[in-house]
Motif scaffolding. Structure first.
Motif, PDB file in Angstrom:
ATOM      1  N   MET A 150       0.407  -0.914   0.094  1.00 33.09           N
ATOM      2  CA  MET A 150       0.201   0.025   0.076  1.00 33.09           C
ATOM      3  C   MET A 150       0.931   1.282  -0.350  1.00 33.09           C
ATOM      4  O   MET A 150       0.900   2.293  -0.768  1.00 33.09           O
ATOM      5  CB  MET A 150      -0.750  -0.060   1.368  1.00 33.09           C
ATOM      6  CG  MET A 150      -2.057   1.503   1.308  1.00 33.09           C
ATOM      7  SD  MET A 150      -3.449   1.623   0.624  1.00 33.09           S
ATOM      8  CE  MET A 150      -4.068   2.231   1.746  1.00 33.09           C
ATOM      9  N   LEU A 151       1.764   1.171   0.799  1.00 36.36           N
ATOM     10  CA  LEU A 151       2.548   2.786   0.704  1.00 36.36           C
ATOM     11  C   LEU A 151       3.323   2.622  -0.113  1.00 36.36           C
ATOM     12  O   LEU A 151       3.651   3.899  -0.512  1.00 36.36           O
ATOM     13  CB  LEU A 151       3.158   1.950   2.601  1.00 36.36           C
ATOM     14  CG  LEU A 151       2.832   2.444   3.811  1.00 36.36           C
ATOM     15  CD1 LEU A 151       3.729   3.164   4.597  1.00 36.36           C
ATOM     16  CD2 LEU A 151       2.089   4.218   3.365  1.00 36.36           C
TER      17      LEU A 151
ATOM     18  N   ILE B 230       0.834   4.124  -2.924  1.00 32.14           N
ATOM     19  CA  ILE B 230       0.785   5.907  -2.572  1.00 32.14           C
ATOM     20  C   ILE B 230       2.370   6.340  -3.188  1.00 32.14           C
ATOM     21  O   ILE B 230       1.923   7.295  -3.654  1.00 32.14           O
ATOM     22  CB  ILE B 230       0.925   6.214  -1.375  1.00 32.14           C
ATOM     23  CG1 ILE B 230      -0.855   4.883  -0.493  1.00 32.14           C
ATOM     24  CG2 ILE B 230       0.776   7.566  -0.792  1.00 32.14           C
ATOM     25  CD1 ILE B 230      -1.007   5.180   0.920  1.00 32.14           C
ATOM     26  N   PHE B 231       3.510   6.428  -2.950  1.00 33.64           N
ATOM     27  CA  PHE B 231       4.400   6.861  -3.043  1.00 33.64           C
ATOM     28  C   PHE B 231       4.943   6.765  -4.800  1.00 33.64           C
ATOM     29  O   PHE B 231       5.174   8.158  -5.628  1.00 33.64           O
ATOM     30  CB  PHE B 231       5.904   6.260  -2.244  1.00 33.64           C
ATOM     31  CG  PHE B 231       6.033   7.043  -0.922  1.00 33.64           C
ATOM     32  CD1 PHE B 231       5.432   8.133  -0.918  1.00 33.64           C
ATOM     33  CD2 PHE B 231       6.137   5.554   0.135  1.00 33.64           C
ATOM     34  CE1 PHE B 231       5.144   8.435   0.862  1.00 33.64           C
ATOM     35  CE2 PHE B 231       5.718   5.780   1.448  1.00 33.64           C
ATOM     36  CZ  PHE B 231       5.166   7.289   2.645  1.00 33.64           C
TER      37      PHE B 231
ATOM     38  N   TYR C 216       2.279   6.509  -7.041  1.00 33.56           N
ATOM     39  CA  TYR C 216       1.832   7.035  -7.404  1.00 33.56           C
ATOM     40  C   TYR C 216       2.134   8.284  -7.006  1.00 33.56           C
ATOM     41  O   TYR C 216       1.723   9.264  -8.352  1.00 33.56           O
ATOM     42  CB  TYR C 216       0.042   6.939  -6.825  1.00 33.56           C
ATOM     43  CG  TYR C 216      -0.686   5.709  -7.633  1.00 33.56           C
ATOM     44  CD1 TYR C 216       0.174   4.736  -8.457  1.00 33.56           C
ATOM     45  CD2 TYR C 216      -1.869   5.227  -6.948  1.00 33.56           C
ATOM     46  CE1 TYR C 216      -0.567   3.563  -8.494  1.00 33.56           C
ATOM     47  CE2 TYR C 216      -2.163   3.649  -6.816  1.00 33.56           C
ATOM     48  CZ  TYR C 216      -1.397   3.271  -8.152  1.00 33.56           C
ATOM     49  OH  TYR C 216      -1.591   1.616  -8.251  1.00 33.56           O
ATOM     50  N   THR C 217       2.093   8.587  -6.362  1.00 37.24           N
ATOM     51  CA  THR C 217       2.586  10.021  -6.025  1.00 37.24           C
ATOM     52  C   THR C 217       3.893  11.002  -7.095  1.00 37.24           C
ATOM     53  O   THR C 217       3.761  12.412  -7.759  1.00 37.24           O
ATOM     54  CB  THR C 217       2.611  11.183  -4.599  1.00 37.24           C
ATOM     55  OG1 THR C 217       2.049  10.117  -3.536  1.00 37.24           O
ATOM     56  CG2 THR C 217       3.625  11.998  -4.232  1.00 37.24           C
TER      57      THR C 217
ATOM     58  N   LEU D 224       2.210  11.452 -10.229  1.00 36.18           N
ATOM     59  CA  LEU D 224       1.448  12.544 -10.135  1.00 36.18           C
ATOM     60  C   LEU D 224       2.255  13.592 -10.762  1.00 36.18           C
ATOM     61  O   LEU D 224       1.973  15.036 -11.258  1.00 36.18           O
ATOM     62  CB  LEU D 224       0.454  12.770  -9.484  1.00 36.18           C
ATOM     63  CG  LEU D 224      -0.771  11.547  -9.137  1.00 36.18           C
ATOM     64  CD1 LEU D 224      -1.797  11.664  -7.519  1.00 36.18           C
ATOM     65  CD2 LEU D 224      -1.780  12.352  -9.866  1.00 36.18           C
TER      66      LEU D 224
ATOM     67  N   TYR E 129       2.527  16.012 -13.862  1.00 35.66           N
ATOM     68  CA  TYR E 129       1.750  17.158 -14.146  1.00 35.66           C
ATOM     69  C   TYR E 129       2.427  18.262 -14.241  1.00 35.66           C
ATOM     70  O   TYR E 129       2.589  19.728 -14.643  1.00 35.66           O
ATOM     71  CB  TYR E 129       1.708  17.829 -12.368  1.00 35.66           C
ATOM     72  CG  TYR E 129       0.880  19.415 -12.141  1.00 35.66           C
ATOM     73  CD1 TYR E 129      -0.110  19.633 -12.955  1.00 35.66           C
ATOM     74  CD2 TYR E 129       1.810  20.338 -11.225  1.00 35.66           C
ATOM     75  CE1 TYR E 129      -0.523  20.753 -11.990  1.00 35.66           C
ATOM     76  CE2 TYR E 129       1.012  21.637 -10.965  1.00 35.66           C
ATOM     77  CZ  TYR E 129      -0.326  21.762 -11.662  1.00 35.66           C
ATOM     78  OH  TYR E 129      -1.163  22.869 -11.540  1.00 35.66           O
TER      79      TYR E 129
ATOM     80  N   VAL F 145       7.661  22.773 -10.790  1.00 35.75           N
ATOM     81  CA  VAL F 145       6.124  22.069 -10.291  1.00 35.75           C
ATOM     82  C   VAL F 145       5.726  22.484  -8.688  1.00 35.75           C
ATOM     83  O   VAL F 145       4.301  22.737  -8.369  1.00 35.75           O
ATOM     84  CB  VAL F 145       6.370  20.713 -10.330  1.00 35.75           C
ATOM     85  CG1 VAL F 145       7.187  19.789  -9.261  1.00 35.75           C
ATOM     86  CG2 VAL F 145       4.846  20.129 -10.259  1.00 35.75           C
ATOM     87  N   PHE F 146       7.134  22.596  -8.139  1.00 37.75           N
ATOM     88  CA  PHE F 146       6.799  22.898  -6.876  1.00 37.75           C
ATOM     89  C   PHE F 146       6.320  24.586  -6.193  1.00 37.75           C
ATOM     90  O   PHE F 146       6.409  25.335  -5.150  1.00 37.75           O
ATOM     91  CB  PHE F 146       7.788  22.897  -5.530  1.00 37.75           C
ATOM     92  CG  PHE F 146       8.040  20.907  -5.766  1.00 37.75           C
ATOM     93  CD1 PHE F 146       6.803  20.226  -5.282  1.00 37.75           C
ATOM     94  CD2 PHE F 146       9.432  20.538  -5.965  1.00 37.75           C
ATOM     95  CE1 PHE F 146       7.483  18.915  -4.760  1.00 37.75           C
ATOM     96  CE2 PHE F 146       9.863  19.407  -6.494  1.00 37.75           C
ATOM     97  CZ  PHE F 146       7.734  18.076  -5.697  1.00 37.75           C
TER      98      PHE F 146
ATOM     99  N   GLN G 192       0.607  25.901  -8.798  1.00 35.07           N
ATOM    100  CA  GLN G 192      -0.610  25.402  -6.926  1.00 35.07           C
ATOM    101  C   GLN G 192      -2.001  25.124  -8.295  1.00 35.07           C
ATOM    102  O   GLN G 192      -2.284  25.620  -9.142  1.00 35.07           O
ATOM    103  CB  GLN G 192      -0.719  26.370  -6.331  1.00 35.07           C
ATOM    104  CG  GLN G 192      -0.181  26.345  -5.043  1.00 35.07           C
ATOM    105  CD  GLN G 192      -0.185  26.838  -3.721  1.00 35.07           C
ATOM    106  OE1 GLN G 192      -1.249  27.523  -3.838  1.00 35.07           O
ATOM    107  NE2 GLN G 192       0.409  27.191  -2.833  1.00 35.07           N
ATOM    108  N   PRO G 193      -2.116  23.798  -8.365  1.00 33.66           N
ATOM    109  CA  PRO G 193      -3.619  22.978  -9.405  1.00 33.66           C
ATOM    110  C   PRO G 193      -4.865  24.501  -9.254  1.00 33.66           C
ATOM    111  O   PRO G 193      -5.272  24.440 -10.131  1.00 33.66           O
ATOM    112  CB  PRO G 193      -3.295  21.862  -8.887  1.00 33.66           C
ATOM    113  CG  PRO G 193      -2.266  21.582  -8.373  1.00 33.66           C
ATOM    114  CD  PRO G 193      -1.627  22.697  -7.667  1.00 33.66           C
TER     115      PRO G 193
END
Lengths: 468, 279
Positions: free
Chosen positions: B1-2, B5-6, B8-9, B12, B16, B133-134, B139-140
């Motif tokens: 699971m973890l 999550i990382f 997919y992040t 993303l 983006y 991106v940061f 910001q989205p």
């Protein structure tokens, strides 16, 4: 020290490393206590003295209760309760007394109004109360406290000062926390639980609450006098979302951090905005406070066991005191009284109704409860009652739409409210039986939240509940 | 699971970053006062453009219509902030302008320097300067707002907020008057006009930068306040001594504000045109 500051992450990392390196229960307790003191004293070192005094008083009281005979235990417990409440009253309510009962400029009034409000005092004194009462109530010495004095001091200091929940809760009851104090091992950390709590918590705080706060800033008097009706309503809705995101966020972060050190704190929020009644709302909102008030105030007052009228009185009293717990201003008492009246009325109507509400009516009730709860948050946002009334009259009297800025505000509030509504919707979805489908999507959802924390956080701000 | 999550992040973030490359560059992604300030400050620090003229001011000067002054102008005026933030930003940027316009109206407002530190120091600002991106600008939520606004504007201009409201709320005027009724001591004046303002002024002049002080119009009752008159006198003395220009406002009644200190949009344009004619 803010949970979102670099200093905090440094402290957390150092504490975490040392904690699992030493590997002995006693040293682990000492490390957590030292870290918690550092955390508390970071911005105002002098306030640490008060925290230490509070811990010391509770240690002495607990020791006295444990060593006394049956008859004396009651008096020691009463003394402990009075001292804890006295500390809270002196630091928290003196300015209000000074302002209300003394003329401006009088020396006593000035002195009372000058007393500073130590951060987190409402939380750690309530934990002190829980400790004293639970020790008194424990039968046959089953109070989860060690007999050895040194160990007792460490355990009580850790229970009261444990940094994840020290300054804004959740309020942890002694009988929940003390049995957990033991040697903790790195391999026992439930990483998935901790990371999930931290992701949702930081998302609610940094993305939702911190962004909304820059808009709800304009709810202050007299700035709101310039706003349109649409803007005023949008901001009120936004504040309702912000206060949830801010406090629920803090609580989840606290749960996550406590989990990293092997402690499980109970959930403080359970999707409160899907409540279809006021009593349900209070079972879902700030659960640690509402259960505290129920266990240590409402039930000892007689609860619902002494007839209908007494039940209503007990409800009102509990809620007014609960309101006052939030802050030293009459508006908090009015807020508590309003919730008390709502709870009493709800109980009265439910008792009097000859039928059950139809199931399909639940959605209408959710909207109604949310609207009333949101309206009452104005008493939190605006310190003076006259300003609350003015705000409400402006919603009615100001032009509904003034220009493009109204759309801007409404747009941002909708965008940041959407995840909160989806969060509640997600819970309903899981509850309705779509569990497997929902669980499959979970990693992607948590990734989206983490992505938003990284790219869409607002400017850092204090947690709203720090002031309580 | 973890792990998922990382992973997919990370995906993303990459996706983006690609999306940002295809976005129009002229969208307005501001979300709030603080966000607007940070975006403006970071853009200035990171931009490779050669800004010849820099305006340094408080929220009063945000009402100037900088576009109408020319392409080589940049406005470092920040709402809720002070002139010192703009001056610090000029010092933090390697490439210096030819001319700096300093607003003289609110010299007593204090700063904690947090804006300049925020955009130019620490790990976070280094990360943001390396990876767009940061950045706050990307910001989205701000990007979505920018795209929606751009689409709406293509259907005609949107009504400005203060083109309607020009009647000043007396309570707000009262709050704004605090600055003008406060009695500043001789020490306050001495600190500002012999130290605080002199240090950056002399540094700018030493680097061959031309400095121009200017006043912003206020509500007529504030324009004639003792504080404004005293500050005007001190700036006058200072500019004569240092040999720099000072553009004064002597007809405040010709301009309209929405709260006593901030010009409404048409007055902002009118004053910008006046400023332009004096350059």
């Amino acid at each position: 020290m803010l949970f979102t500051s670099p200093e905090f992450f440094t402290l957390l990392a150092c504490t975490f490393l040392l904690y699992y390196l030493v590997g002995k229960a006693q040293l682990q307790k000492i490390i957590l206590v030292i870290s918690s003191f550092t955390f508390y004293a970071w911005n105002f070192p002098k306030l640490l003295a008060l925290l230490c005094v509070s811990i010391l008083i509770n240690i002495l009281t607990v020791k006295a209760i444990k060593q006394s005979k049956a008859g004396q235990r009651y008096w020691w417990a009463t003394l402990g309760v009075v001292i804890n409440l006295g500390i809270l009253a002196f630091f928290k309510y003196s300015p209000l007394l000074g302002k209300t009962f003394f003329e401006s400029g009088s020396s006593v009034g000035e002195y009372l109004m000058g007393i500073p409000l130590p951060i987190g005092i409402s939380f750690f004194t309530f934990q002190g109360l829980s400790l004293v009462v639970d020790t008194y109530r424990a039968k046959d010495g089953d109070d989860n406290l060690p007999e050895h004095t040194g160990s007792l001091v460490e355990s009580i200091a850790l229970y009261i000062a444990f940094f994840p929940q020290l300054i804004a809760g959740p309020i942890v009851k002694a009988y929940e926390f003390l049995p957990q104090i033991a040697k903790k091992a790195f391999r026992d950390i439930d990483w998935e639980y901790c990371i999930k709590q931290l992701i949702v918590g930081y998302f609610l705080k940094m993305v939702i609450a911190d962004n909304l706060k820059d808009h709800t800033f304009w709810m202050q008097y007299p700035y709101f006098m310039e706003l349109s009706g649409l803007n005023l309503m949008a901001l009120l809705f936004g504040y309702s979302m912000q206060i949830f995101a801010d406090f629920a966020g803090y609580s989840l972060i606290a749960l996550g951090h406590a989990g990293l050190f092997g402690y499980r704190l109970r959930d403080n929020f359970m999707f409160p905005y899907i409540s279809a009644s006021f009593s349900e709302f209070w079972r879902r909102w700030h659960i640690s406070l509402s259960t505290f008030l129920r266990e240590y105030l409402y039930i000892p007052l007689g609860g619902n066991r002494k007839g209908k009228v007494r039940t209503y009185v007990n409800l009102m009293l509990t809620m007014v005191l609960g309101g006052f717990w939030h802050g030293a201003a009459w508006s908090y008492a009015v807020w508590g009284a309003a919730h008390g009246i709502a709870l009493a009325l709800e109980r009265f109507v439910n008792d009097a109704l000859p039928f059950q509400w139809p199931k399909g009516f639940r959605f209408v009730k959710i909207i109604f409860i949310f609207s009333v709860v949101t309206l009452l948050w104005l008493l939190f946002r605006l310190p003076a009652f006259s300003e609350v009334l003015l705000y409400l009259s402006q919603i009615k009297n100001a032009p509904f739409f003034k220009g493009v800025n109204d759309l801007n505000t409404a747009f941002f509030i909708s965008m940041y409210a959407l995840p909160i509504m989806a969060y509640h919707g997600w819970y309903l979805l899981k509850e309705s039986g779509s569990k497997n489908w929902a669980i499959k999507l979970e990693p992607l959802l948590y990734a989206c939240l983490l992505f938003m924390i990284l790219v869409n956080s607002g400017s850092s701000g204090s947690f709203i509940y720090f002031q309580f | 699971m973890l792990k998922k999550i990382f992973l997919y992040t990370a995906l993303l973030l990459i996706a983006y970053t690609v999306v940002l490359r295809f976005l129009p560059s002229d969208i307005d992604t501001d979300q709030s006062q603080w966000g607007t300030n940070v975006i403006k400050a970071r853009d200035y620090i990171l931009s490779e453009e050669d800004f010849k003229n820099v305006i340094v001011g408080t929220s009063l000067s945000t009402r100037l219509v900088t576009d109408s002054l020319g392409d080589d102008f940049v406005n470092l005026s920040f709402s809720g902030s002070t002139i010192w933030d703009g001056i610090e930003l000029i010092e933090a940027r390697e490439q210096k302008p030819k001319r700096v316009f300093i607003e003289s109206t609110f010299v007593f407002k204090k700063t904690d320097g947090s804006l300049t530190d925020y955009v130019s120091k620490g790990f976070s600002s280094k990360l943001k300067s390396t990876l767009p991106v940061f950045r706050e600008k990307n910001q989205p939520v701000g990007v979505i707002k920018g795209l929606v606004t751009k689409a709406l504007k293509s259907g005609g201009p949107l009504a400005s907020y203060d083109s309607v409201a020009v009647e000043i709320n007396p309570e707000i005027l009262e709050i704004q008057s605090d600055y003008f009724v406060e009695e500043y001591t001789d020490e306050n004046y001495e600190w500002i006009f012999t130290k605080k303002l002199i240090w950056p002024l002399e540094r700018l002049l030493d680097q061959g930068i031309e400095v121009v002080f200017y006043e912003m119009p206020l509500h007529p009752s504030f324009c004639e306040s003792e504080v404004i008159k005293d500050v005007r006198w001190h700036i006058d003395e200072l500019t004569k001594r240092e040999g720099v220009s000072f553009l004064k406002v002597n007809n405040c009644e010709a301009y309209q504000t929405n709260d006593g200190i901030h010009l409404v949009s048409h007055s902002g344009l009118k004053f910008t045109n006046k400023l332009k004619s004096q350059l």
